[in-house]
Design an enzyme around this catalytic site. Structure first.
Site, PDB file in Angstrom:
ATOM      1  N   SER A 201      90.546  74.841  59.630  1.00 55.82           N
ATOM      2  CA  SER A 201      90.810  73.615  60.381  1.00 55.82           C
ATOM      3  C   SER A 201      91.663  72.688  59.522  1.00 55.82           C
ATOM      4  O   SER A 201      91.666  72.799  58.284  1.00 55.82           O
ATOM      5  CB  SER A 201      89.491  72.917  60.741  1.00 55.82           C
ATOM      6  OG  SER A 201      89.713  71.605  61.236  1.00 55.82           O
ATOM      7  N   TYR A 214      80.982  69.352  58.115  1.00 54.91           N
ATOM      8  CA  TYR A 214      82.032  70.190  58.709  1.00 54.91           C
ATOM      9  C   TYR A 214      83.234  70.301  57.771  1.00 54.91           C
ATOM     10  O   TYR A 214      83.750  71.401  57.526  1.00 54.91           O
ATOM     11  CB  TYR A 214      82.462  69.612  60.059  1.00 54.91           C
ATOM     12  CG  TYR A 214      83.458  70.480  60.801  1.00 54.91           C
ATOM     13  CD1 TYR A 214      83.023  71.561  61.554  1.00 54.91           C
ATOM     14  CD2 TYR A 214      84.822  70.221  60.740  1.00 54.91           C
ATOM     15  CE1 TYR A 214      83.926  72.367  62.240  1.00 54.91           C
ATOM     16  CE2 TYR A 214      85.732  71.020  61.416  1.00 54.91           C
ATOM     17  CZ  TYR A 214      85.280  72.091  62.163  1.00 54.91           C
ATOM     18  OH  TYR A 214      86.192  72.888  62.824  1.00 54.91           O
TER      19      TYR A 214
END
Length: 345
Positions: A201, A214
């Site tokens: 990501s 995350y």
């Protein structure tokens, strides 16, 4: 003694110029790809394992590989969603039934050989990964492509997030890459053939507030990927390719509610999952080492490495990225409270 020292200096100088030339040449080759699109490799008949294939990017990866006649091995913790993906893949296989007598169909796999396999696997548990990988080896054979795609997000502020959710985020988004790679890499090394894809990501390249677990998990996945890439190069295993996929926020519902400053929103719209996967597929099939989507992510990553931290904070506040996750976190908290209320009733 003096002559030996002089020879060593000359060797270093010569090697320095050779390395400089190779670096310049790598820039030339990279620039050339902007004008001459590299030829995509074929994955027809190759076995492709995709984790988190039941939904989101994993499902779209499965469809893209199916259209290229790969044999698919789908892993997910949601059996029903995984089977739904498999059924869509089977439909694609049926539509691709080669016409009889076609000269081009001679080299294609017959339809009955194009199979899709589904497996229940909780990638956060290494025992589940290793046992499922063993089943794949027995029932399918050696794999050629490993797409580490499975991912989760807790959606809680750090001090409100239970330790169990933090651990699960790290296990699924980062640690699982260790388990899947350890399960399948040995055979790849024996054959000097394979391709490992890490779906990370943009939040593994730079961060924002409220999603510490995350971001940490994606940073870890990227660090693992890059270190493994260097290890394969050091071992001269050039037949094993590595591709790192770092998309901006994808419109899969995972970060529903995330918002930046409305004036800046048109410059950073959520990515459509179909577009994101098509860009990633182009990178995978041309053995590209890394793909950031959209391309402005490359610039933002570079700016992070050269700007002082206070300058980065100013930039974040200007585009509204400093608190962009807060609406998402609020929605998740409200949803969790509603579920608790229903349970109580």
């Amino acid at each position: 003694m003096e002559a030996q020292r002089h020879a060593n200096i000359m060797n270093i100088v010569t090697e320095f110029f050779v390395v400089t030339f190779k670096i310049i040449w790598s820039f030339v080759l990279a620039g050339g790809k902007w004008f001459i699109r590299p030829r995509e490799k074929s994955v027809e008949g190759q076995v492709c394992v995709i984790t988190g294939a039941g939904s989101g990017l994993g499902r779209f990866f499965a469809l893209e590989f199916a259209r290229r006649r790969a044999i698919l091995v789908l892993w997910d913790i949601n059996r029903q969603a995984n089977e739904e993906t498999a059924e869509i893949v089977r439909e694609i296989y049926r539509e691709m039934n080669p016409s009889a007598g076609s000269s081009d169909s001679v080299q294609e796999l017959p339809l009955f050989q194009l199979k899709v396999y589904t497996y229940f696997c909780d990638v956060s548990k290494r025992e589940s990964v290793y046992s499922t990988a063993e089943k794949v080896r027995k029932e399918v054979g050696n794999i050629d492509l490993l797409i580490n795609n499975a991912g989760v997000v807790s959606g809680r502020h750090l001090l409100e997030c239970p330790d169990e959710l933090i651990e699960r985020t790290m296990m699924v988004n980062c640690h699982s890459h260790f388990w899947t790679t350890k399960a399948f890499l040995p055979k790849m090394l024996e054959r000097n053939h394979g391709h490992i894809v890490t779906v990370a990501s943009s939040l593994g390249l730079f961060t924002t507030a409220g999603v510490e677990d995350y971001c940490a998990s994606k940073f870890g996945a990227i660090g693992f990927h890059e270190s493994l890439s260097h290890e394969l190069k050091a071992a001269d295993k050039d037949g094993i390719k590595m591709t790192l996929v770092c998309p901006f926020l994808v419109d899969t519902g995972m970060f529903k509610g995330c918002k930046i400053r409305k004036e800046m929103a048109p410059l950073f719209p959520p990515l459509k999952p179909e577009y994101c996967v098509k860009q990633a597929m182009r990178a995978i099939l041309t053995d590209q080492a890394m793909i950031c989507t959209p391309r402005i992510m490359y610039m933002l990553t570079f700016m992070k490495t050269i700007l002082p931290f206070d300058a980065i904070v100013c930039m974040y506040r200007f585009i509204g990225a400093d608190k962009c996750m807060y609406p998402f976190l609020a929605q998740r908290k409200e949803s969790a409270n509603n579920n608790e209320s229903k349970t109580g009733i």
